[in-house]
Design a protein around this motif. Structure first.
Motif, PDB file in Angstrom:
ATOM      1  N   VAL A  46      13.265  -8.371  81.542  1.00 36.30           N
ATOM      2  CA  VAL A  46      12.396  -8.963  82.560  1.00 36.30           C
ATOM      3  C   VAL A  46      12.213  -7.997  83.733  1.00 36.30           C
ATOM      4  N   CYS A  47      13.280  -7.325  84.142  1.00 36.83           N
ATOM      5  CA  CYS A  47      13.188  -6.373  85.248  1.00 36.83           C
ATOM      6  C   CYS A  47      12.282  -5.191  84.894  1.00 36.83           C
ATOM      7  N   ILE A  48      12.323  -4.769  83.636  1.00 35.34           N
ATOM      8  CA  ILE A  48      11.429  -3.692  83.182  1.00 35.34           C
ATOM      9  C   ILE A  48       9.970  -4.145  83.259  1.00 35.34           C
ATOM     10  N   LEU A  49       9.712  -5.388  82.842  1.00 34.91           N
ATOM     11  CA  LEU A  49       8.360  -5.948  82.947  1.00 34.91           C
ATOM     12  C   LEU A  49       7.909  -6.020  84.405  1.00 34.91           C
ATOM     13  N   MET A  50       8.829  -6.373  85.294  1.00 31.94           N
ATOM     14  CA  MET A  50       8.507  -6.429  86.719  1.00 31.94           C
ATOM     15  C   MET A  50       8.138  -5.044  87.248  1.00 31.94           C
ATOM     16  N   ALA A  51       8.934  -4.046  86.834  1.00 36.00           N
ATOM     17  CA  ALA A  51       8.667  -2.681  87.285  1.00 36.00           C
ATOM     18  C   ALA A  51       7.334  -2.178  86.765  1.00 36.00           C
ATOM     19  N   ALA A  52       6.988  -2.587  85.536  1.00 37.71           N
ATOM     20  CA  ALA A  52       5.728  -2.144  84.929  1.00 37.71           C
ATOM     21  C   ALA A  52       4.519  -2.839  85.551  1.00 37.71           C
ATOM     22  N   GLY A  53       4.667  -4.117  85.900  1.00 35.69           N
ATOM     23  CA  GLY A  53       3.519  -4.862  86.406  1.00 35.69           C
ATOM     24  C   GLY A  53       3.498  -5.099  87.895  1.00 35.69           C
ATOM     25  N   GLY A  54       4.551  -4.664  88.604  1.00 37.79           N
ATOM     26  CA  GLY A  54       4.632  -4.927  90.038  1.00 37.79           C
ATOM     27  C   GLY A  54       4.012  -3.817  90.873  1.00 37.79           C
ATOM     28  N   MET A  55       3.997  -4.047  92.178  1.00 40.32           N
ATOM     29  CA  MET A  55       3.468  -3.084  93.140  1.00 40.32           C
ATOM     30  C   MET A  55       4.620  -2.240  93.671  1.00 40.32           C
ATOM     31  N   HIS A  56       4.646  -0.978  93.297  1.00 41.35           N
ATOM     32  CA  HIS A  56       5.762  -0.119  93.658  1.00 41.35           C
ATOM     33  C   HIS A  56       5.870   0.105  95.160  1.00 41.35           C
ATOM     34  N   TYR A  57       4.745   0.024  95.875  1.00 42.09           N
ATOM     35  CA  TYR A  57       4.800   0.251  97.315  1.00 42.09           C
ATOM     36  C   TYR A  57       5.569  -0.863  98.040  1.00 42.09           C
ATOM     37  N   ILE A  90      20.747  -4.591  91.873  1.00 40.78           N
ATOM     38  CA  ILE A  90      19.670  -3.796  92.460  1.00 40.78           C
ATOM     39  C   ILE A  90      18.391  -3.942  91.642  1.00 40.78           C
ATOM     40  N   LEU A  91      18.509  -3.913  90.310  1.00 43.18           N
ATOM     41  CA  LEU A  91      17.341  -4.095  89.439  1.00 43.18           C
ATOM     42  C   LEU A  91      16.652  -5.431  89.714  1.00 43.18           C
ATOM     43  N   ILE A  92      17.450  -6.485  89.852  1.00 44.53           N
ATOM     44  CA  ILE A  92      16.900  -7.817  90.092  1.00 44.53           C
ATOM     45  C   ILE A  92      16.179  -7.880  91.438  1.00 44.53           C
ATOM     46  N   ILE A  93      16.824  -7.340  92.450  1.00 43.07           N
ATOM     47  CA  ILE A  93      16.245  -7.389  93.798  1.00 43.07           C
ATOM     48  C   ILE A  93      14.974  -6.550  93.896  1.00 43.07           C
ATOM     49  N   GLU A  94      15.039  -5.313  93.403  1.00 43.95           N
ATOM     50  CA  GLU A  94      13.862  -4.439  93.476  1.00 43.95           C
ATOM     51  C   GLU A  94      12.708  -4.991  92.637  1.00 43.95           C
ATOM     52  N   GLY A  95      13.027  -5.570  91.479  1.00 40.21           N
ATOM     53  CA  GLY A  95      11.987  -6.169  90.645  1.00 40.21           C
ATOM     54  C   GLY A  95      11.313  -7.334  91.346  1.00 40.21           C
ATOM     55  N   THR A  96      12.103  -8.149  92.039  1.00 41.27           N
ATOM     56  CA  THR A  96      11.542  -9.282  92.782  1.00 41.27           C
ATOM     57  C   THR A  96      10.651  -8.800  93.915  1.00 41.27           C
ATOM     58  N   TYR A  97      11.108  -7.771  94.646  1.00 42.03           N
ATOM     59  CA  TYR A  97      10.292  -7.206  95.725  1.00 42.03           C
ATOM     60  C   TYR A  97       8.953  -6.696  95.195  1.00 42.03           C
ATOM     61  N   MET A  98       8.990  -6.010  94.054  1.00 46.49           N
ATOM     62  CA  MET A  98       7.761  -5.431  93.503  1.00 46.49           C
ATOM     63  C   MET A  98       6.741  -6.495  93.131  1.00 46.49           C
ATOM     64  N   ILE A  99       7.195  -7.644  92.683  1.00 44.63           N
ATOM     65  CA  ILE A  99       6.291  -8.719  92.282  1.00 44.63           C
ATOM     66  C   ILE A  99       5.854  -9.565  93.474  1.00 44.63           C
ATOM     67  N   LEU A 100       6.783  -9.972  94.307  1.00 44.29           N
ATOM     68  CA  LEU A 100       6.476 -10.921  95.381  1.00 44.29           C
ATOM     69  C   LEU A 100       6.242 -10.264  96.737  1.00 44.29           C
ATOM     70  N   LYS A 117       7.896 -15.975  86.849  1.00 47.70           N
ATOM     71  CA  LYS A 117       6.744 -16.789  86.461  1.00 47.70           C
ATOM     72  C   LYS A 117       5.435 -16.012  86.573  1.00 47.70           C
ATOM     73  N   VAL A 118       5.422 -15.037  87.475  1.00 45.66           N
ATOM     74  CA  VAL A 118       4.210 -14.238  87.686  1.00 45.66           C
ATOM     75  C   VAL A 118       4.072 -13.133  86.648  1.00 45.66           C
ATOM     76  N   VAL A 119       5.207 -12.703  86.088  1.00 41.97           N
ATOM     77  CA  VAL A 119       5.220 -11.567  85.156  1.00 41.97           C
ATOM     78  C   VAL A 119       4.489 -11.916  83.863  1.00 41.97           C
ATOM     79  N   GLU A 120       3.682 -10.987  83.410  1.00 39.87           N
ATOM     80  CA  GLU A 120       2.989 -11.149  82.127  1.00 39.87           C
ATOM     81  C   GLU A 120       3.630 -10.241  81.094  1.00 39.87           C
ATOM     82  N   ALA A 121       3.854 -10.791  79.907  1.00 35.44           N
ATOM     83  CA  ALA A 121       4.462 -10.017  78.826  1.00 35.44           C
ATOM     84  C   ALA A 121       3.626 -10.163  77.559  1.00 35.44           C
TER      85      ALA A 121
END
Length: 366
Positions: free
Chosen positions: A157-168, A227-237, A254-258
């Motif tokens: 899930v964290c990998i999906l967040m990193a792939a679909g989230g906003m890195h900034y 750290i993976l969980i927190i950074e992934g959440t930041y990238m999405i939300l 819930k926002v992540v698309e797979a």
């Protein structure tokens, strides 16, 4: 009943014990304190608790085939040994109530909205008691399966967040203005890193000779996992939305698309439930093992039933306390530090001093 675990099983016991409920609300907690620099206090506290894990495992290896209640009598005497065991008994009971009520909340919010809480409590406590009755060895075997499932799903899930989230959303990785809040952030991290003291109810054998090194690196990996969980959440939300949501990680999922998977959150919640159950099982088991040592003349199944009844009553009482989980989180930091660091460190120093004195009497080199 012979209780023993392998080092691999120990890793998953530590992992599931520490991450039981932390993944749900940790992103919000860290967003409020250390912000985008959260990874720094997490690494710092993981090293601190990694050192504590080394002390606990070294104590166990110094007294192989025995648990805390047995060997602490040699170190500090029977009276203080009973006091320490009683303290841990009350401590684990308190943690158990907190985890059970958290589990009831997750089940009602996501799976069983119309089921009365006391029904969930009755079913859950019965299940936990049955597993605890089987002993730590059987619990450890189950943790290998549930631990791997939870770890793989969460990292996926964290990998999906990193792939679909906003890195900034996670930049800059270090913000100087966050530094002044690092102390507060580390205090907030005490509870998510508490739990290594469950190792005190596991008798080590020669097979656990390398347990200290493995336990230390396990704590570091748990820090990276957080750290993976927190950074992934930041990238999405984003930071502000993470602060606004109590269950930020679940909302982010819930926002992540797979590919193929339509509802990623359902898959995560199933494995997440496994970790919640695992955390409660190990706490129930720790209480059972301690009680069986303290009241050796009482049969194990009687002790399990008494513990189950105590948990049920305490949980019913806790449900009537407004904001029980928040109150617990506010006051539990000191007991966690005492249980994870202070008592193990004091026992370790006392054991070393006693061993040195015995060697001196025998004329052996220190």
């Amino acid at each position: 009943m012979t209780n023993r675990v392998t080092n691999r099983q120990m890793v998953f016991i530590i992992f599931l014990t520490l991450t039981t409920y932390s993944t749900i609300d940790l992103p919000k907690i860290m967003a409020e304190t250390a912000g985008r620099s959260s990874w720094i206090p997490i690494i710092g506290i993981s090293v601190l608790f990694g050192a504590a894990a080394v002390i606990v495992t070294k104590l166990n290896n110094m007294h192989q085939k025995r648990v805390l209640f047995d060997y602490s009598q040699e170190i500090v005497g029977r009276f203080f040994s009973c006091l320490i065991a009683l303290y841990y008994l009350v401590y684990f009971l308190s943690i158990g109530v907190y985890l059970i009520l958290g589990l009831v909340g997750v089940l009602q919010s996501n799976f069983l909205p119309n089921t009365p809480p006391f029904v969930i409590l009755l079913f859950g406590i019965t299940l936990f008691g049955y597993v605890a009755y089987k002993g730590i060895t059987n619990v450890a075997r189950g943790f290998e399966i549930s631990g791997i499932s939870f770890l793989v799903m969460t990292v996926f899930v964290c990998i999906l967040m990193a792939a679909g989230g906003m890195h900034y959303n996670i930049l800059p990785l270090y913000n100087a203005s966050d530094t002044k809040k690092f102390g507060e952030a580390m205090m907030k991290l005490i509870i998510p890193f508490g739990g290594i003291e469950v190792l005190f109810v596991i008798p080590f054998t020669i097979a656990n000779k390398k347990a200290s090194k493995i336990a230390f690196f396990t704590l570091l990996l748990i820090g990276i996992f957080y750290i993976l969980i927190i950074e992934g959440t930041y990238m999405i939300l984003g930071l502000n939305n993470t602060i606004a949501l109590n269950d930020a990680f679940i909302e982010a999922i819930k926002v992540v698309e797979a590919p193929v998977i339509e509802r990623t959150d359902i898959f995560y919640l199933v494995t997440g439930l496994m970790s919640l159950f695992a955390g409660m099982i190990i706490v129930f088991t720790a209480v059972t093992e301690l009680a069986c040592k303290m009241f050796a003349k009482i049969k194990r199944h009687i002790i399990v039933m008494i513990i189950g009844a105590v948990f049920f009553i305490l949980c019913l009482f806790g449900q009537n306390i407004k904001d029980f989980n928040e109150l617990f989180a506010s006051y539990a930091k000191i007991p966690v530090l005492v249980s994870s660091i202070l008592i193990p460190s004091a026992l370790f120093i006392a054991a070393k001093l006693k061993k040195r004195a015995q060697n001196k009497q025998k004329g052996m080199p220190e």
